[in-house]
Scaffold this motif. Structure first.
Motif, mmCIF file in Angstrom:
data_model
loop_
_atom_site.group_PDB
_atom_site.id
_atom_site.type_symbol
_atom_site.label_atom_id
_atom_site.label_comp_id
_atom_site.label_asym_id
_atom_site.label_seq_id
_atom_site.Cartn_x
_atom_site.Cartn_y
_atom_site.Cartn_z
ATOM 1 N N ARG A 234 0.977 -1.170 -0.105
ATOM 2 C CA ARG A 234 -0.052 0.010 -0.016
ATOM 3 C C ARG A 234 0.902 1.274 0.099
ATOM 4 O O ARG A 234 0.622 2.350 -0.701
ATOM 5 N N PRO A 235 2.034 1.257 0.688
ATOM 6 C CA PRO A 235 3.005 2.536 0.687
ATOM 7 C C PRO A 235 3.419 2.709 -0.902
ATOM 8 O O PRO A 235 3.534 3.975 -1.280
ATOM 9 N N ILE A 236 3.537 1.591 -1.622
ATOM 10 C CA ILE A 236 4.123 1.999 -3.026
ATOM 11 C C ILE A 236 3.177 2.269 -3.870
ATOM 12 O O ILE A 236 3.202 3.334 -4.479
ATOM 13 N N ILE A 237 1.808 1.876 -3.663
ATOM 14 C CA ILE A 237 0.572 2.640 -4.263
ATOM 15 C C ILE A 237 0.566 3.954 -4.109
ATOM 16 O O ILE A 237 0.332 4.726 -4.960
ATOM 17 N N ARG A 238 0.481 4.304 -2.756
ATOM 18 C CA ARG A 238 0.304 5.562 -2.348
ATOM 19 C C ARG A 238 1.392 6.687 -2.877
ATOM 20 O O ARG A 238 1.130 7.742 -3.173
ATOM 21 N N SER A 239 2.696 5.910 -2.943
ATOM 22 C CA SER A 239 3.735 6.749 -3.711
ATOM 23 C C SER A 239 3.569 7.050 -4.968
ATOM 24 O O SER A 239 3.777 8.366 -5.575
ATOM 25 N N LEU A 240 2.976 6.149 -5.780
ATOM 26 C CA LEU A 240 2.887 6.329 -7.113
ATOM 27 C C LEU A 240 1.815 7.210 -7.748
ATOM 28 O O LEU A 240 1.770 7.936 -8.600
ATOM 29 N N VAL A 241 0.538 7.229 -7.037
ATOM 30 C CA VAL A 241 -0.594 7.630 -7.362
ATOM 31 C C VAL A 241 -0.611 9.538 -6.644
ATOM 32 O O VAL A 241 0.177 9.796 -5.979
ATOM 33 N N ASP A 242 -1.518 9.860 -7.373
ATOM 34 C CA ASP A 242 -1.713 11.510 -6.706
ATOM 35 C C ASP A 242 -1.883 11.423 -5.394
ATOM 36 O O ASP A 242 -2.663 10.495 -4.465
ATOM 37 N N LYS A 243 -1.393 12.315 -4.736
ATOM 38 C CA LYS A 243 -1.533 12.269 -2.998
ATOM 39 C C LYS A 243 -2.915 12.499 -2.586
ATOM 40 O O LYS A 243 -3.815 12.961 -3.133
ATOM 41 N N ASP A 244 -2.865 11.421 -1.496
ATOM 42 C CA ASP A 244 -4.334 11.024 -0.949
ATOM 43 C C ASP A 244 -5.555 10.702 -1.825
ATOM 44 O O ASP A 244 -6.532 10.668 -1.458
ATOM 45 N N SER A 245 -5.170 10.113 -3.138
ATOM 46 C CA SER A 245 -6.219 9.516 -3.996
ATOM 47 C C SER A 245 -6.482 8.326 -4.011
ATOM 48 O O SER A 245 -7.432 7.889 -4.663
ATOM 49 N N PHE A 246 -5.903 7.512 -3.299
ATOM 50 C CA PHE A 246 -5.947 5.940 -3.162
ATOM 51 C C PHE A 246 -7.315 5.717 -2.450
ATOM 52 O O PHE A 246 -7.418 5.892 -1.166
ATOM 53 N N PHE A 247 -8.202 4.919 -3.061
ATOM 54 C CA PHE A 247 -9.604 4.627 -2.428
ATOM 55 C C PHE A 247 -9.582 2.942 -2.457
ATOM 56 O O PHE A 247 -10.009 2.558 -3.691
ATOM 57 N N GLU A 248 -9.266 2.357 -1.419
ATOM 58 C CA GLU A 248 -9.252 0.895 -1.289
ATOM 59 C C GLU A 248 -10.758 0.317 -1.388
ATOM 60 O O GLU A 248 -11.617 0.915 -0.687
ATOM 61 N N ILE A 249 -10.975 -0.772 -2.005
ATOM 62 C CA ILE A 249 -12.232 -1.373 -2.145
ATOM 63 C C ILE A 249 -12.010 -2.731 -1.570
ATOM 64 O O ILE A 249 -11.315 -3.567 -2.051
ATOM 65 N N GLY A 250 -12.755 -3.270 -0.496
ATOM 66 C CA GLY A 250 -12.522 -4.670 -0.167
ATOM 67 C C GLY A 250 -11.579 -4.908 0.633
ATOM 68 O O GLY A 250 -10.919 -6.026 0.481
ATOM 69 N N PRO A 251 -11.061 -4.098 1.845
ATOM 70 C CA PRO A 251 -9.724 -4.200 2.380
ATOM 71 C C PRO A 251 -9.711 -5.336 3.367
ATOM 72 O O PRO A 251 -8.820 -5.998 3.587
ATOM 73 N N TYR A 252 -10.959 -5.987 3.498
ATOM 74 C CA TYR A 252 -10.790 -6.907 4.689
ATOM 75 C C TYR A 252 -11.334 -8.428 4.201
ATOM 76 O O TYR A 252 -11.545 -9.489 4.945
ATOM 77 N N TRP A 253 -11.284 -8.539 2.849
ATOM 78 C CA TRP A 253 -11.388 -9.878 2.070
ATOM 79 C C TRP A 253 -10.631 -10.158 0.958
ATOM 80 O O TRP A 253 -10.192 -9.176 0.514
ATOM 81 N N GLY A 254 -10.271 -11.338 0.456
ATOM 82 C CA GLY A 254 -9.360 -11.520 -0.358
ATOM 83 C C GLY A 254 -8.040 -10.830 -0.270
ATOM 84 O O GLY A 254 -7.703 -10.314 -1.222
ATOM 85 N N ASN A 255 -7.418 -10.975 0.906
ATOM 86 C CA ASN A 255 -6.351 -10.099 1.570
ATOM 87 C C ASN A 255 -5.197 -10.564 0.474
ATOM 88 O O ASN A 255 -4.155 -9.761 0.808
ATOM 89 N N THR A 256 -5.106 -11.646 -0.149
ATOM 90 C CA THR A 256 -3.748 -11.792 -0.827
ATOM 91 C C THR A 256 -3.467 -10.644 -2.129
ATOM 92 O O THR A 256 -2.583 -10.519 -2.823
ATOM 93 N N VAL A 257 -4.835 -9.791 -2.291
ATOM 94 C CA VAL A 257 -4.734 -8.949 -3.384
ATOM 95 C C VAL A 257 -5.167 -7.555 -2.818
ATOM 96 O O VAL A 257 -6.027 -7.436 -1.769
ATOM 97 N N VAL A 258 -4.745 -6.516 -3.320
ATOM 98 C CA VAL A 258 -5.223 -5.123 -3.062
ATOM 99 C C VAL A 258 -6.137 -4.600 -4.271
ATOM 100 O O VAL A 258 -5.290 -4.553 -5.173
ATOM 101 N N VAL A 259 -7.137 -3.957 -4.394
ATOM 102 C CA VAL A 259 -7.678 -3.237 -5.355
ATOM 103 C C VAL A 259 -8.380 -2.062 -4.793
ATOM 104 O O VAL A 259 -8.525 -1.731 -3.742
#
Length: 578
Positions: free
Chosen positions: A344-369
């Motif tokens: 997740r820190p990698i994602i936040r570094s790459l995208v516009d500041k404070d723009s990452f909106f995670e969906i489904g953080p508590y299931w399917g935890n082997t992936v982040v979407v």
């Protein structure tokens, strides 16, 4: 009669038509006492309608349903609408739909109309409030259950109103927000009495919801109470759903019906279907602390998606430079291969500041979407999460990613993949869960989707799972980091399999032989060797990843996505949320 006499008679006849004050000749001599029975305008009807609306917009505070609702810490339906929508923007549809008590007023009656006229003495509105409104300036449709009236079950007007709004959603192509607290018009056995018998269940409603989903018309649901039956279905089928942690629950049937069917007794709503259950199994996407948090997440979700899939996603100005380099990413992946790292820190570094909106953080935890922006342009995000089962793609992770692919496809969002996959999950748990089936279902979804995909191989890319993720487009837009490693199977375990006999013969020198073999294979796995053979298109400095992604995204929005909209409009491509 002479000419003069005829002329005078004709003049009198014409004058009688012109002079409105004088009665026509045929009525002269007759007297009438008839008075006007109705006003010249429609003020009486409008006044009655205002009276009905005032009754509808006032909570029935004396009822047990309202008092229990408030004791549970829940907002009343119109309080929820005020919290969800921009101030003053709500415009109701079906404001007079409900059950009215009509009576004849007492007192003297002057006319026959007054003798027969009835007025509304009391009014119980339909237990779902529906209409138009704005969220952060954007027009939406909404339906909101009123659990204080018959616990949100069907009444005489509810299903007709709801069905009309779903049809209107398809016609106007505006986002639909569903505030779910009850059955959302679902069945009740008391309906058997009102209809004089039972009936075969019919859900024409879901046929229209299905159209909305495939058209990419955003469907968002907030579970702010006990969602049961049809209410639960409407939430679970949405593009995005969120549940209030303090008051939300969801189930096919309530505790009493469950007790009769399965003999599970004394179940609470939370134990049967609270956030801890449905946010960890994928039925509901996200959880919020309360009702306000649910509405804020829906507003955030809408900010990334268009009104329908026939439009480009909304682009906003960005203060985060597209040319910003990320030198911190050079150390994001550990040199020691066995070590895990947070993605997740990698994602936040790459995208516009404070723009990452995670969906489904508590299931399917082997992936982040989720969603994010690159120089103001919305994109979908996927990443393997090495912190869970080393990032191996399991059943839940495959299902989660497949849903996200469909979501990005119908909404027209380009997709950025950050790949670090050792392959599909292995072991008895993985096999019992059908990982190969669901992994290949995800493969079919990804390879049949049509939105642009850019892949960054962050570290590992092995086996069928890796091939699925990086090979879904031809030509492929992909780069790798210098930390990349790939092949048919990972080195750990691969040496044991392919050199089992040699290691067994080595006896006491087994560890020495293993270390020598490992060093040999690590040398061969240098990613530059792959680049020498053009097996990977380009290996880049991780610090340069954001500018590259921003440049690609801009090109997609200015060219490829525009062409894709034309193809979608003429039926060449047909994205589906199914």
């Amino acid at each position: 009669m002479g000419n003069d006499a005829r002329a005078k008679a004709r003049l009198a006849q014409v004058s009688s038509h012109i002079d409105t004050a004088a009665p026509p000749p045929s009525s002269r001599g007759k007297k009438t006492n008839r008075k006007s029975e109705l006003p010249n305008d429609w003020s009486d009807v409008l006044a009655e309608l205002d009276h009905v609306r005032q009754l509808a917009q006032a909570p029935k505070t004396e009822t047990t349903g309202y008092q229990r609702h408030k004791q549970a810490g829940k907002l009343w339906v119109r309080e929820r609408i005020d919290l969800l929508l921009d101030p003053g923007s709500f415009r109701e549809v079906g404001s007079a739909a409900g059950t009215a008590t009509w009576i004849k007023p007492t007192g003297p009656k002057r006319t026959m109309v007054e003798e027969e006229k009835e007025t509304v003495a009391d009014f119980t509105p339909s237990n779902n409030v529906q209409g138009f409104g704005k969220i952060r300036g954007r027009t939406v449709l909404l339906t909101a259950d009123d659990f204080t009236l018959r616990a949100g079950h069907a009444d005489g007007a509810l299903m007709a109103k709801t069905l009309y709004m779903e049809k209107l959603c398809v016609h106007l192509k505006l986002p639909m927000i569903k505030v779910v607290d009850g059955a959302s018009g679902g069945g009740s056995i008391t309906t058997y009495k009102t209809q004089g018998g039972s009936y075969l269940p019919d859900l024409e409603l879901l046929n229209w919801v299905h159209k909305e989903l495939d058209l990419g018309i955003p469907q968002c649901a907030a579970v702010v109470g006990s969602a049961v039956g049809l209410g639960a279905a409407r939430a679970a089928v949405s593009h995005f759903s969120v549940i209030a942690a303090d008051i939300g629950s969801l189930f096919n049937a309530g505790p009493k019906i469950v007790e009769g069917a399965t003999f599970e007794e004394d179940l609470s709503f939370d134990a049967l279907g609270g956030p801890r259950i449905h946010c960890t199994n994928g039925v509901i996407d996200n959880v919020a602390p309360n009702e306000k948090g649910c509405f804020e997440q829906i507003a955030d979700f809408l900010s990334y998606v268009p009104n329908h899939g026939g439009l480009l996603p909304p682009v906003i100005p960005s203060s985060d430079s597209a040319d910003r380099r990320c030198p911190e990413l050079r150390t994001a992946v550990p040199r020691r291969r066995q070590r895990m790292f947070e993605v997740r820190p990698i994602i936040r570094s790459l995208v516009d500041k404070d723009s990452f909106f995670e969906i489904g953080p508590y299931w399917g935890n082997t992936v982040v979407v989720g969603f994010a922006r690159l120089n103001g342009r919305p994109v979908g995000i996927f990443a393997n999460d090495a912190m869970h089962n080393a990032g191996a793609l399991d059943t839940a992770g495959s299902q989660k990613y497949a849903k996200h692919i469909r979501l990005c496809d119908v909404m027209g969002l380009p997709l950025v993949q950050l790949v670090d996959i050792p392959g599909f999950a292995v072991g008895t748990v993985a096999e019992r869960s059908g990982v190969m089936k669901w992994g290949l279902e995800m493969y079919k979804t990804l390879w049949s989707s049509t939105m642009p995909v850019f892949t960054v191989v962050v570290r590992r890319c092995y086996g069928i799972g890796g091939a699925i993720l990086i090979g879904s487009r031809d030509s492929s837009m992909r780069v790798a980091w210098p930390s990349g490693e790939w092949g048919s199977i990972p080195l750990d375990g691969g040496i044991e399999v392919n050199h089992r006999a040699d290691l067994k013969k080595a006896g006491d020198k087994r560890d020495e032989l293993y270390a020598r073999l490992e060093a040999e294979y690590l040398n061969l796995m240098n990613p530059i060797r792959t680049a020498n053979k053009f097996g990977v298109e380009e290996i880049i400095d991780p610090a340069d990843t954001r500018p590259l992604l921003c440049s690609w995204t801009q090109h997609m929005y200015e060219h490829n996505l525009v062409e894709r909209l034309q193809q979608r409009s003429n039926g060449q491509i047909k994205p589906s949320f199914r």
